[in-house]
Design a protein around this motif. Structure first.
Motif, PDB file in Angstrom:
ATOM      1  N   ARG A 184       0.853  -1.194   0.000  1.00  0.00           N
ATOM      2  CA  ARG A 184       0.000   0.000   0.000  1.00  0.00           C
ATOM      3  C   ARG A 184       0.890   1.246   0.000  1.00  0.00           C
ATOM      4  O   ARG A 184       1.885   1.300   0.729  1.00  0.00           O
ATOM      5  N   THR A 185       0.558   2.227  -0.768  1.00  0.00           N
ATOM      6  CA  THR A 185       1.265   3.506  -0.733  1.00  0.00           C
ATOM      7  C   THR A 185       0.627   4.385   0.339  1.00  0.00           C
ATOM      8  O   THR A 185      -0.595   4.566   0.361  1.00  0.00           O
ATOM      9  N   VAL A 186       1.464   4.889   1.223  1.00  0.00           N
ATOM     10  CA  VAL A 186       0.993   5.694   2.342  1.00  0.00           C
ATOM     11  C   VAL A 186       1.561   7.103   2.187  1.00  0.00           C
ATOM     12  O   VAL A 186       2.745   7.277   1.929  1.00  0.00           O
ATOM     13  N   ILE A 187       0.712   8.077   2.348  1.00  0.00           N
ATOM     14  CA  ILE A 187       1.134   9.458   2.178  1.00  0.00           C
ATOM     15  C   ILE A 187       1.598  10.022   3.514  1.00  0.00           C
ATOM     16  O   ILE A 187       0.849  10.056   4.501  1.00  0.00           O
ATOM     17  N   GLN A 240       5.036   6.986   0.513  1.00  0.00           N
ATOM     18  CA  GLN A 240       5.977   6.031   1.086  1.00  0.00           C
ATOM     19  C   GLN A 240       5.394   4.621   0.967  1.00  0.00           C
ATOM     20  O   GLN A 240       4.175   4.432   1.019  1.00  0.00           O
ATOM     21  N   PRO A 241       6.267   3.608   0.850  1.00  0.00           N
ATOM     22  CA  PRO A 241       5.758   2.238   0.865  1.00  0.00           C
ATOM     23  C   PRO A 241       5.270   1.863   2.261  1.00  0.00           C
ATOM     24  O   PRO A 241       5.966   2.069   3.256  1.00  0.00           O
ATOM     25  N   ALA A 289      13.954   2.089  -0.521  1.00  0.00           N
ATOM     26  CA  ALA A 289      14.174   2.015  -1.967  1.00  0.00           C
ATOM     27  C   ALA A 289      14.175   0.580  -2.480  1.00  0.00           C
ATOM     28  O   ALA A 289      14.325   0.360  -3.682  1.00  0.00           O
ATOM     29  N   GLY A 290      14.028  -0.392  -1.567  1.00  0.00           N
ATOM     30  CA  GLY A 290      13.916  -1.780  -1.993  1.00  0.00           C
ATOM     31  C   GLY A 290      15.107  -2.669  -1.708  1.00  0.00           C
ATOM     32  O   GLY A 290      15.097  -3.857  -2.040  1.00  0.00           O
ATOM     33  N   ASP A 291      16.156  -2.135  -1.063  1.00  0.00           N
ATOM     34  CA  ASP A 291      17.360  -2.918  -0.772  1.00  0.00           C
ATOM     35  C   ASP A 291      17.436  -3.163   0.731  1.00  0.00           C
ATOM     36  O   ASP A 291      17.746  -2.258   1.510  1.00  0.00           O
TER      37      ASP A 291
END
Length: 519
Positions: A195-198, A203-204, A476-478
């Motif tokens: 879900r994208t959270v504002i 933000q993820p 960022a996914g890392d």
């Protein structure tokens, strides 16, 4: 440390330490209800059943694409949970609160609290859920609790969600505190929700699965007292005694015994915070547990140099929760707890006030006793040394540290080297060394125990600049930097070859550090 990959969701061999998914952006397979190993989990609902006035039945939001970021396999086993099963789609459903045993009764807890000194009569779990209780390997009861699982009636206009960075921060710091031997809630898992959270920007989203001996807070008692329901207040106190301090049941005044034990537990806890340089950042009464565990790692941080005025929270403009003020705030919070217990302490208001005041008077000496003993251990001082000489030595040292602004954590590790004869590492930390050289000579003449110092002075803590880099990479996914950091802070007294940068203070260009409550 072993990274998860797409195949690992089907299970893996037992291993130590957290499991970190270094490539979390894969699509999860759908839940197979025919292969749900988590269906064997038994979740009790003691809090919900015994204190229904403080529990609102609620369900977690279903995350659109849940990805397991990190799993604490050792903790899972301690709780009687199967780490392999928790890595399956069904297990991830359990961790997100969407695939619970049929008899589970998840609830949002209600409590009140003083926030930055101002009283809020009705707070509660605005983005959290108590899934239930399990019995761990020692026979103790443990809560399994979600943070960031979606809005509840207590959300007060918030969205009820959380984001990857703060949830991983709580995982890292809470597990580091546990490894340091400081009572703390534990972290079982962080799940990215898809879900994208504002927040300030998109933000993820993520949620944290945390574990505690309970989530009873000073604010829980404040809420019960404010209802005017004496039976509820008494049942809450009885629940706390049975859960945390069963020996108090046989006391002449069990509720006074409860108060005294909470005071002692918090005095010890805050002293341990101060010894390692931990700043909680938001010591509201709804963030003080009855168990004496550290809870709610929001704008928390560790000091670099010894600065009593250190404040890291972006919203603590007046410095109420600065590092050096934590013992004072803790005592203030405990006074509020005592006020909540007054109807149970004695029949008359005057007698209850006197009883509570006398009990609270024990906080300061109990805190000082734990802090002094801890500082003697950090300095390796012999037990035969008088309290007066030790106190003077410690006082003189901190006068120097406040002026010199040396790195707090590495100072004590380098001091152990000085006890072994190598004074260079600690001396080079000081720009003007005459006063310190005199102090160092006094201290070395006492034959300090370097091995004992190494057992209590960590090499690795969650240093702020390193935590921020790891969280930025994870967002960022890392996840690899998070995994590397967890490996060190969960074995903080053991030297790791090639990891010197994790022991160094922040570079000059890091600037003033600020943390944020928004999760």
């Amino acid at each position: 440390m072993r990274a998860l990959n797409s195949a690992a969701y089907g299970g893996s061999s037992p291993r130590e330490g957290p499991t970190v998914n270094t490539s979390p952006n894969q699509t999860q397979p759908q839940l197979d209800s025919q292969d749900d190993a988590t269906s064997r989990i038994h979740l009790e609902s003691r809090f919900a059943n015994e204190l229904p006035e403080l529990a609102l039945g609620w369900q977690a939001d279903t995350p659109p694409n849940p990805q397991l970021l990190v799993l604490n396999e050792d903790l899972a086993r301690e709780l009687g949970l199967d780490p392999e099963a928790l890595q399956t789609p069904a297990g991830i459903g359990f961790l997100t609160g969407t695939n619970l045993p049929a008899d589970a009764s998840p609830v949002a807890q209600v409590y009140a609290g003083h926030q930055f000194g101002g009283y809020s009569p009705r707070l509660g779990d605005g983005r959290a859920l108590l899934l239930g209780e399990v019995t761990d390997a020692t026979g103790a009861t443990q809560d399994i609790h979600l943070k960031g699982s979606g809005p509840t009636p207590f959300s007060r206009g918030g969205d009820g969600y959380a984001v990857v960075g703060p949830m991983l921060r709580e995982f890292i710091v809470s597990e580091a505190m546990h490894a340091l031997g400081i009572p703390s809630t534990r972290s079982l898992a962080v799940v990215q929700t898809g879900r994208t959270v504002i927040r300030e920007d998109p933000q993820p989203g993520a949620l944290l699965v945390r574990v505690a001996s309970s989530h009873l807070r000073v604010g829980s008692f404040q809420y019960a007292k404010a209802t005017g329901d004496l039976d509820l207040l008494r049942r809450l106190a009885d629940f706390a005694v049975a859960r945390h301090y069963p020996e108090a049941e046989s006391a002449d005044n069990p509720y006074l015994a409860l108060y005294e034990r909470v005071i002692a537990a918090q005095a010890s806890l805050i002293a341990q915070w101060m010894l390692v340089g931990f700043v909680h950042g938001v010591m509201n009464t709804d963030n003080m547990t009855i168990s004496g565990e550290t809870i709610d790692y929001g704008p928390c941080a560790f000091i670099d140099d010894f600065t009593p005025s250190a404040v890291f929270s972006s919203i603590d403009h007046g410095g109420r929760y600065k590092y050096g003020n934590q013992p004072v705030v803790a005592e203030w919070n405990l006074a509020r707890f005592g006020e909540s217990l007054l109807p149970l302490l004695a029949d008359s208001q005057d007698d209850a006030d006197a009883i509570a005041q006398d009990a609270l008077g024990k906080f300061s000496p109990q805190y000082s006793e734990v802090w002094s003993a801890g500082m003697r251990a950090k300095l390796g001082l012999p037990s035969s040394l008088s309290a007066e000489v030790a106190a003077a030595l410690v006082s003189d040292l901190f006068d120097i540290l406040k002026v010199e602004r040396v790195d707090y954590t590495s100072f004590f590790r380098n001091l152990a080297d000085a006890a072994r004869g190598n004074t260079v590492p600690v001396r080079v930390q000081f720009s003007v060394s005459e006063k310190f050289d005199e102090w160092l000579s006094r201290w070395r003449s006492l034959a300090p125990d370097d091995a004992a110092m190494d057992r209590v002075n960590p090499i690795y803590i969650p240093r702020n600049h390193i935590v921020e880099k790891a969280l930025a990479a994870a967002t960022a996914g890392d996840m690899q930097p998070v995994g590397d950091l967890l490996e060190l802070v969960t074995s903080p007294f053991e030297a790791h070859h090639g990891k010197q940068r994790y022991t160094e203070p922040a570079p000059d260009d890091f600037g003033p550090y600020r943390t944020y409550c928004g999760t």
